[in-house]
Design a protein around this motif. Sequence first.
Motif, short mmCIF file in Angstrom:
data_model
loop_
_atom_site.label_atom_id
_atom_site.label_comp_id
_atom_site.label_asym_id
_atom_site.label_seq_id
_atom_site.Cartn_x
_atom_site.Cartn_y
_atom_site.Cartn_z
N GLU A 254 24.27 28.06 -2.86
CA GLU A 254 24.00 28.43 -1.47
C GLU A 254 22.91 27.55 -0.88
O GLU A 254 23.00 27.12 0.28
CB GLU A 254 23.63 29.91 -1.39
N LYS B 79 24.11 39.68 1.71
CA LYS B 79 22.82 40.01 1.09
C LYS B 79 22.02 40.96 1.97
O LYS B 79 21.38 41.88 1.48
CB LYS B 79 22.04 38.72 0.81
N LEU C 104 15.71 36.34 0.21
CA LEU C 104 16.94 36.94 -0.31
C LEU C 104 17.42 36.32 -1.62
O LEU C 104 18.47 36.70 -2.13
CB LEU C 104 18.06 36.83 0.75
N HIS C 105 16.66 35.37 -2.13
CA HIS C 105 16.98 34.73 -3.42
C HIS C 105 18.40 34.17 -3.45
O HIS C 105 19.20 34.51 -4.33
CB HIS C 105 16.78 35.71 -4.58
N ILE C 106 18.71 33.31 -2.48
CA ILE C 106 20.05 32.74 -2.47
C ILE C 106 20.23 31.83 -3.69
O ILE C 106 19.26 31.30 -4.23
CB ILE C 106 20.37 32.01 -1.14
N GLU D 195 23.70 44.42 1.84
CA GLU D 195 23.36 45.06 0.57
C GLU D 195 21.93 45.58 0.56
O GLU D 195 21.65 46.66 0.06
CB GLU D 195 23.56 44.03 -0.57
N LEU D 196 21.04 44.80 1.15
CA LEU D 196 19.63 45.16 1.17
C LEU D 196 19.37 46.38 2.04
O LEU D 196 18.59 47.26 1.67
CB LEU D 196 18.81 43.96 1.67
#
Length: 127
Positions: A54, A120, A48-50, A123-124
């Motif tokens: 984060e 996230k 999720l590319h935090i 949203e995904l």
Amino acid sequence: MKRFLYFKERIRSFSYAFQGVRTLFSETPNARIHLVIIALVIVLGFWLHISRMEWIAVCILFGVVPATEALNSAIEKLADFACGGRIHPSIKKAKDLAAAAVLLTAIASVVAGALIFLPKLIELFVE
């Protein structure tokens, strides 16, 4: 010579700490569960590319939850040894409080994880 002995003792203290980590994960089933969850969170974090902040929060929790589990296990072992199998009400309270510390840090981790990952994931999958 004193400096050499000082560093030798520091190295030895690290070996004791690493032995404690081995003991924690080999003898404490809940610690192994935490380790699996940590691995899943790492995969999810990369997927999720935090953000860097984060990751910092997640990494702090990666340390806090197993650390409280280690303290809980240490208190349980000492309490069991001290009471010889007969649980005194004070020993029970100490063990319950130590277990509560793990529970509270685990709950905080779940809340932090939800705050980081749920938006996230929503949203995904929603868009």
